[in-house]
Design a protein around this motif. Structure first.
Motif, PDB file in Angstrom:
ATOM      1  N   ASN A 185      35.833  81.534  27.786  1.00 32.32           N
ATOM      2  CA  ASN A 185      37.016  82.387  27.655  1.00 32.32           C
ATOM      3  C   ASN A 185      38.036  81.681  26.771  1.00 32.32           C
ATOM      4  O   ASN A 185      38.469  80.561  27.079  1.00 32.32           O
ATOM      5  CB  ASN A 185      37.639  82.695  29.019  1.00 32.32           C
ATOM      6  CG  ASN A 185      36.720  83.537  29.891  1.00 32.32           C
ATOM      7  OD1 ASN A 185      36.068  84.459  29.415  1.00 32.32           O
ATOM      8  ND2 ASN A 185      36.662  83.219  31.179  1.00 32.32           N
ATOM      9  N   GLY A 186      38.464  82.332  25.695  1.00 29.17           N
ATOM     10  CA  GLY A 186      39.493  81.764  24.852  1.00 29.17           C
ATOM     11  C   GLY A 186      38.944  80.776  23.847  1.00 29.17           C
ATOM     12  O   GLY A 186      37.721  80.689  23.585  1.00 29.17           O
ATOM     13  N   GLU A 187      39.878  79.992  23.274  1.00 29.47           N
ATOM     14  CA  GLU A 187      39.512  79.019  22.247  1.00 29.47           C
ATOM     15  C   GLU A 187      40.153  77.662  22.502  1.00 29.47           C
ATOM     16  O   GLU A 187      40.273  76.856  21.585  1.00 29.47           O
ATOM     17  CB  GLU A 187      39.939  79.535  20.864  1.00 29.47           C
ATOM     18  CG  GLU A 187      39.287  80.864  20.465  1.00 29.47           C
ATOM     19  CD  GLU A 187      39.746  81.356  19.114  1.00 29.47           C
ATOM     20  OE1 GLU A 187      40.630  80.690  18.528  1.00 29.47           O
ATOM     21  OE2 GLU A 187      39.237  82.387  18.635  1.00 29.47           O
ATOM     22  N   ASP A 188      40.604  77.416  23.734  1.00 27.89           N
ATOM     23  CA  ASP A 188      41.278  76.149  24.028  1.00 27.89           C
ATOM     24  C   ASP A 188      40.261  75.058  24.323  1.00 27.89           C
ATOM     25  O   ASP A 188      39.051  75.227  24.102  1.00 27.89           O
ATOM     26  CB  ASP A 188      42.251  76.326  25.190  1.00 27.89           C
ATOM     27  CG  ASP A 188      41.560  76.901  26.424  1.00 27.89           C
ATOM     28  OD1 ASP A 188      40.321  77.043  26.401  1.00 27.89           O
ATOM     29  OD2 ASP A 188      42.264  77.219  27.407  1.00 27.89           O
ATOM     30  N   ASP A 189      40.778  73.919  24.835  1.00 30.18           N
ATOM     31  CA  ASP A 189      39.904  72.782  25.103  1.00 30.18           C
ATOM     32  C   ASP A 189      38.889  73.098  26.200  1.00 30.18           C
ATOM     33  O   ASP A 189      37.737  72.635  26.140  1.00 30.18           O
ATOM     34  CB  ASP A 189      40.746  71.567  25.514  1.00 30.18           C
ATOM     35  CG  ASP A 189      41.615  71.071  24.381  1.00 30.18           C
ATOM     36  OD1 ASP A 189      41.264  71.348  23.216  1.00 30.18           O
ATOM     37  OD2 ASP A 189      42.639  70.427  24.656  1.00 30.18           O
ATOM     38  N   LEU A 190      39.309  73.864  27.218  1.00 29.11           N
ATOM     39  CA  LEU A 190      38.375  74.219  28.280  1.00 29.11           C
ATOM     40  C   LEU A 190      37.277  75.136  27.758  1.00 29.11           C
ATOM     41  O   LEU A 190      36.114  75.033  28.173  1.00 29.11           O
ATOM     42  CB  LEU A 190      39.129  74.882  29.436  1.00 29.11           C
ATOM     43  CG  LEU A 190      40.153  73.987  30.149  1.00 29.11           C
ATOM     44  CD1 LEU A 190      40.880  74.767  31.235  1.00 29.11           C
ATOM     45  CD2 LEU A 190      39.461  72.772  30.748  1.00 29.11           C
ATOM     46  N   ALA A 191      37.640  76.045  26.861  1.00 24.77           N
ATOM     47  CA  ALA A 191      36.620  76.888  26.253  1.00 24.77           C
ATOM     48  C   ALA A 191      35.652  76.044  25.413  1.00 24.77           C
ATOM     49  O   ALA A 191      34.438  76.287  25.406  1.00 24.77           O
ATOM     50  CB  ALA A 191      37.282  77.963  25.393  1.00 24.77           C
ATOM     51  N   LEU A 192      36.200  75.038  24.713  1.00 23.87           N
ATOM     52  CA  LEU A 192      35.338  74.135  23.956  1.00 23.87           C
ATOM     53  C   LEU A 192      34.408  73.360  24.878  1.00 23.87           C
ATOM     54  O   LEU A 192      33.226  73.153  24.559  1.00 23.87           O
ATOM     55  CB  LEU A 192      36.212  73.167  23.142  1.00 23.87           C
ATOM     56  CG  LEU A 192      35.457  72.133  22.302  1.00 23.87           C
ATOM     57  CD1 LEU A 192      34.563  72.817  21.275  1.00 23.87           C
ATOM     58  CD2 LEU A 192      36.451  71.191  21.623  1.00 23.87           C
ATOM     59  N   LEU A 193      34.941  72.955  26.050  1.00 27.51           N
ATOM     60  CA  LEU A 193      34.095  72.275  27.032  1.00 27.51           C
ATOM     61  C   LEU A 193      32.954  73.188  27.494  1.00 27.51           C
ATOM     62  O   LEU A 193      31.797  72.767  27.571  1.00 27.51           O
ATOM     63  CB  LEU A 193      34.944  71.844  28.231  1.00 27.51           C
ATOM     64  CG  LEU A 193      34.172  71.317  29.453  1.00 27.51           C
ATOM     65  CD1 LEU A 193      33.426  70.036  29.103  1.00 27.51           C
ATOM     66  CD2 LEU A 193      35.119  71.086  30.625  1.00 27.51           C
ATOM     67  N   ALA A 194      33.279  74.462  27.804  1.00 28.26           N
ATOM     68  CA  ALA A 194      32.248  75.392  28.259  1.00 28.26           C
ATOM     69  C   ALA A 194      31.209  75.635  27.174  1.00 28.26           C
ATOM     70  O   ALA A 194      30.000  75.660  27.442  1.00 28.26           O
ATOM     71  CB  ALA A 194      32.904  76.709  28.690  1.00 28.26           C
ATOM     72  N   ALA A 195      31.681  75.804  25.920  1.00 27.98           N
ATOM     73  CA  ALA A 195      30.739  76.029  24.825  1.00 27.98           C
ATOM     74  C   ALA A 195      29.842  74.813  24.607  1.00 27.98           C
ATOM     75  O   ALA A 195      28.626  74.947  24.400  1.00 27.98           O
ATOM     76  CB  ALA A 195      31.510  76.361  23.549  1.00 27.98           C
ATOM     77  N   SER A 196      30.429  73.616  24.668  1.00 25.73           N
ATOM     78  CA  SER A 196      29.635  72.398  24.509  1.00 25.73           C
ATOM     79  C   SER A 196      28.632  72.242  25.648  1.00 25.73           C
ATOM     80  O   SER A 196      27.490  71.819  25.438  1.00 25.73           O
ATOM     81  CB  SER A 196      30.558  71.184  24.448  1.00 25.73           C
ATOM     82  OG  SER A 196      31.468  71.293  23.371  1.00 25.73           O
ATOM     83  N   PHE A 197      29.086  72.598  26.869  1.00 24.19           N
ATOM     84  CA  PHE A 197      28.182  72.509  28.016  1.00 24.19           C
ATOM     85  C   PHE A 197      27.009  73.472  27.838  1.00 24.19           C
ATOM     86  O   PHE A 197      25.849  73.125  28.104  1.00 24.19           O
ATOM     87  CB  PHE A 197      28.942  72.832  29.299  1.00 24.19           C
ATOM     88  CG  PHE A 197      28.134  72.680  30.552  1.00 24.19           C
ATOM     89  CD1 PHE A 197      28.096  71.476  31.235  1.00 24.19           C
ATOM     90  CD2 PHE A 197      27.397  73.739  31.057  1.00 24.19           C
ATOM     91  CE1 PHE A 197      27.356  71.333  32.383  1.00 24.19           C
ATOM     92  CE2 PHE A 197      26.653  73.606  32.203  1.00 24.19           C
ATOM     93  CZ  PHE A 197      26.626  72.388  32.870  1.00 24.19           C
ATOM     94  N   ASN A 198      27.300  74.683  27.391  1.00 26.98           N
ATOM     95  CA  ASN A 198      26.230  75.656  27.188  1.00 26.98           C
ATOM     96  C   ASN A 198      25.263  75.190  26.097  1.00 26.98           C
ATOM     97  O   ASN A 198      24.044  75.372  26.212  1.00 26.98           O
ATOM     98  CB  ASN A 198      26.823  77.016  26.815  1.00 26.98           C
ATOM     99  CG  ASN A 198      27.566  77.658  27.971  1.00 26.98           C
ATOM    100  OD1 ASN A 198      27.347  77.308  29.126  1.00 26.98           O
ATOM    101  ND2 ASN A 198      28.450  78.592  27.671  1.00 26.98           N
ATOM    102  N   GLN A 199      25.820  74.590  25.040  1.00 31.78           N
ATOM    103  CA  GLN A 199      24.951  74.079  23.984  1.00 31.78           C
ATOM    104  C   GLN A 199      24.063  72.958  24.501  1.00 31.78           C
ATOM    105  O   GLN A 199      22.866  72.886  24.191  1.00 31.78           O
ATOM    106  CB  GLN A 199      25.809  73.587  22.807  1.00 31.78           C
ATOM    107  CG  GLN A 199      24.994  73.098  21.619  1.00 31.78           C
ATOM    108  CD  GLN A 199      24.168  74.204  20.994  1.00 31.78           C
ATOM    109  OE1 GLN A 199      24.612  75.346  20.929  1.00 31.78           O
ATOM    110  NE2 GLN A 199      22.966  73.871  20.537  1.00 31.78           N
ATOM    111  N   MET A 200      24.660  72.080  25.321  1.00 35.51           N
ATOM    112  CA  MET A 200      23.875  70.998  25.920  1.00 35.51           C
ATOM    113  C   MET A 200      22.779  71.563  26.823  1.00 35.51           C
ATOM    114  O   MET A 200      21.624  71.103  26.798  1.00 35.51           O
ATOM    115  CB  MET A 200      24.789  70.074  26.728  1.00 35.51           C
ATOM    116  CG  MET A 200      24.066  68.944  27.431  1.00 35.51           C
ATOM    117  SD  MET A 200      25.126  68.081  28.615  1.00 35.51           S
ATOM    118  CE  MET A 200      25.361  69.372  29.836  1.00 35.51           C
ATOM    119  N   ALA A 201      23.141  72.583  27.642  1.00 37.00           N
ATOM    120  CA  ALA A 201      22.146  73.184  28.529  1.00 37.00           C
ATOM    121  C   ALA A 201      21.021  73.827  27.737  1.00 37.00           C
ATOM    122  O   ALA A 201      19.843  73.737  28.108  1.00 37.00           O
ATOM    123  CB  ALA A 201      22.818  74.211  29.439  1.00 37.00           C
ATOM    124  N   THR A 202      21.366  74.476  26.620  1.00 36.65           N
ATOM    125  CA  THR A 202      20.331  75.086  25.786  1.00 36.65           C
ATOM    126  C   THR A 202      19.401  74.036  25.205  1.00 36.65           C
ATOM    127  O   THR A 202      18.167  74.196  25.204  1.00 36.65           O
ATOM    128  CB  THR A 202      20.995  75.894  24.659  1.00 36.65           C
ATOM    129  OG1 THR A 202      21.846  76.898  25.226  1.00 36.65           O
ATOM    130  CG2 THR A 202      19.952  76.558  23.785  1.00 36.65           C
TER     131      THR A 202
END
Length: 579
Positions: free
Chosen positions: A269-286
């Protein structure tokens, strides 16, 4: 009397039970709070914020309240000092007309001066008291106050009167009763010179209004500070919630990933640091999912390759075995060199066949096809049978096999073929590494489990090697020449057999002290192990000065890859390390 004697212990017992209940409840409450403190980052942040802000705001509130009080007091002192100076000047002019205090109308002048300085109204209600005394003429000049008060000495201390009588201006704050209620007064005194001597003028100003203003200021500051602290706590809770919630979601997602649900992802959700964390986590999980699937496919292909190769090699091995058996049977008619080659060929074929058997068994374990054929079995003849089969090998390398088994039968629900294979691997490993020293096999039993230990006094295990001893194809000393022709899969297969029984296979070793392996199995198939009837660390193992017992301890249970622990294990101990 007997009723009283009986009731007293009963009351003490009831009080003791009440005390135990309250202390138990308090202990549980403290334990719950401690657990909440350890587990909740939000609780810790909010609590620390509240404590820090309370200290900071409390300090500022104290300074502000003290500053307001000092300002009010300074204003009151300035006002009283101004009135005292003008009053002393006016009284000096009025008393300057008289040469002696006994002159006519002097006392009336004193009364009129005091009333004038008090505001001209003897019944004024401002609360300010004007007093005039003459300590040096106490028998001639009577003290006068306006308005009239009872005991002036309850507010004006003797020390202050002595200082003013000595010719100095002095002040004090003192609480006393001049009327119906005790009141705090600011007292100022000044000498008034006359022709015949000196009289003393006092102003007694009540500080009720200043105290009330200071109290209201303190209450306002405290209320404002408390509201500010609560606001900071609420703000800290909201901020930490914004930060902690994605972390908690990430933790739950990571737990699901570790449980095998590789398709789990976080919501971005959004484009802040937490969103970056979620996106990075999803990329790592993938990436992890892709890598795990790739490794699983490689593992599946490897297991299939091992199984296929093992099965395919059976046919040519059978043909070669038939030819080798024929050659080996006729070796006496051959040249000595050819006869020796036939013996070597037979030995290597035995090793090759054993390796194929182990590979097939490992492939069954990897594929999950291994089945346990448990039946009530007496372990005493199993141990004797293993020792008898390895006696010739032990004699060839100069090792003596010693047995310590009960005279009575030791019955357990096991798969005798698999247990015999485990013991054969353990004893064969001990003989190989025994360095010519005796190998001792011990059988023990209790109400829930049976255990077998195999002890050798060879080179032992170096620190860290106990983590590797059950790995496939691993050897403690690769440079040593094989004497028993092992395949490197024996201990790995033994570990899987122990897991299949729901048992433990554990190893202890120390450099120069040899090693000991312990197999613990439940007496009834399907039961859960909690203890072992035999200790893992041998009684003759030495304890070095200033450190733990030599070597390491590898405790391996069902579904585990092994966990390292260090230290002695008493008889009947629980497995020293459980993941």
């Amino acid at each position: 009397m007997s009723d009283l004697a009986t009731a007293a212990p009963q009351r003490r017992g009831a009080a003791w039970e009440l005390w135990r209940a309250l202390s138990g409840r308090g202990t549980r409450l403290l334990a719950g709070l401690h657990q909440t403190w350890r587990r909740s980052l939000q609780v810790r942040v909010v609590t620390i914020t509240l404590l820090a802000s309370s200290l900071l705001v409390g300090g500022f509130a104290y300074l502000i309240a003290d500053k307001i009080t000092n300002i009010l007091l300074e204003n009151a002192e300035a006002d009283v000092k101004t009135r005292l100076d003008s009053g002393a000047a006016y009284a000096g002019k009025q008393f300057g007309l008289y040469n002696q205090p006994q002159e006519a109308q002097f006392q009336e002048t004193v009364d009129g001066t005091v009333n004038y300085l008090a505001g001209g109204d003897p019944q004024q209600t401002s609360g300010v008291v004007v007093a005039l005394t003459a300590d040096n003429f106490s028998g001639v000049i009577q003290p006068r106050t306006s308005p009239a008060v009872g005991n002036l000495n309850s507010v004006v201390s003797p020390e202050l009167r002595a200082t003013v009588a000595g010719g100095s201006v002095a002040s004090q704050i003192r609480t006393g009763r001049l009327g119906e209620e005790r009141t705090k007064y600011l007292v100022y005194g000044s000498p008034v010179p006359t022709r015949f001597g000196q009289v003393e003028l006092y102003y007694l100003v009540p500080l009720t209004r200043q105290d009330s203003a200071a109290t209201e200021a303190r209450a306002t500051v405290v209320a404002t500070g408390a509201a500010l602290v609560l606001l900071l706590g609420l703000l800290a809770a909201l901020v930490t919630r914004l930060v902690v919630t994605p972390v908690r979601v990430a933790a739950r997602t990571a737990q699901r990933l570790s449980a095998g649900l590789l398709d789990q992802r976080m919501v971005v959700n959004g484009e802040d640091d937490l969103a970056l964390l979620a996106a990075s986590f999803n990329q790592m999980a993938t990436n992890l999912q892709r890598q795990i699937l790739r490794l699983e496919e490689m593992s599946r292909l490897q297991r299939r390759f091992t199984s296929d190769v093992s099965h395919e090699l059976r046919t040519p091995l059978t043909t070669v075995r038939m030819a080798a058996d024929l050659i080996f049977a006729e070796r006496d008619g051959f040249d000595p060199a050819v006869a020796r080659s036939a013996e070597l060929l037979q030995a290597e074929l035995d090793r090759f066949e054993e390796l194929l058997t182990d590979l097939l068994e490992i492939s069954r374990f990897d594929a999950g096809f291994a089945a346990l054929d448990a039946e009530p079995t007496d372990l005493v003849p199993v141990v004797h049978r293993v020792a008898d089969r390895l006696t010739c090998l032990a004699e060839r390398v100069g090792v003596t096999i010693e047995l310590d088994v009960p005279a009575a039968p030791v019955i357990a629900e096991i798969d005798p073929r698999r247990v015999e294979r485990v013991l054969r691997n353990l004893v064969g490993n001990a003989v190989e590494h025994g360095e010519g020293n005796p190998v001792r096999i011990t059988l023990g039993v209790d109400d829930t489990a049976v255990a077998v230990t195999v002890r050798d006094h060879g080179v032992g295990l170096k620190p860290g090697e106990e983590k590797l001893v059950f790995n496939r194809f691993w050897r403690a000393d690769p440079s040593r020449a094989r004497q028993t022709g092992g395949t490197g899969l024996g201990l790995s297969t033994s570990l899987e057999d122990a897991r299949l029984h729901g048992g433990w296979l554990e190893a202890w070793g120390a450099p120069g002290q040899g090693a000991q392996f312990r197999l613990t199995l439940p007496a009834r198939a399907g039961d859960r192990l909690t203890t072992s009837p035999l200790r893992l660390v041998p009684a003759d193992a030495t304890l070095p000065f200033g450190g733990p017992r030599d070597g390491g301890l590898l405790a391996i249970g069902p579904g585990t890859a092994g966990a390292l622990a260090v230290g002695p294990a008493p008889a009947g101990e629980r497995a020293e390390s459980r993941p």
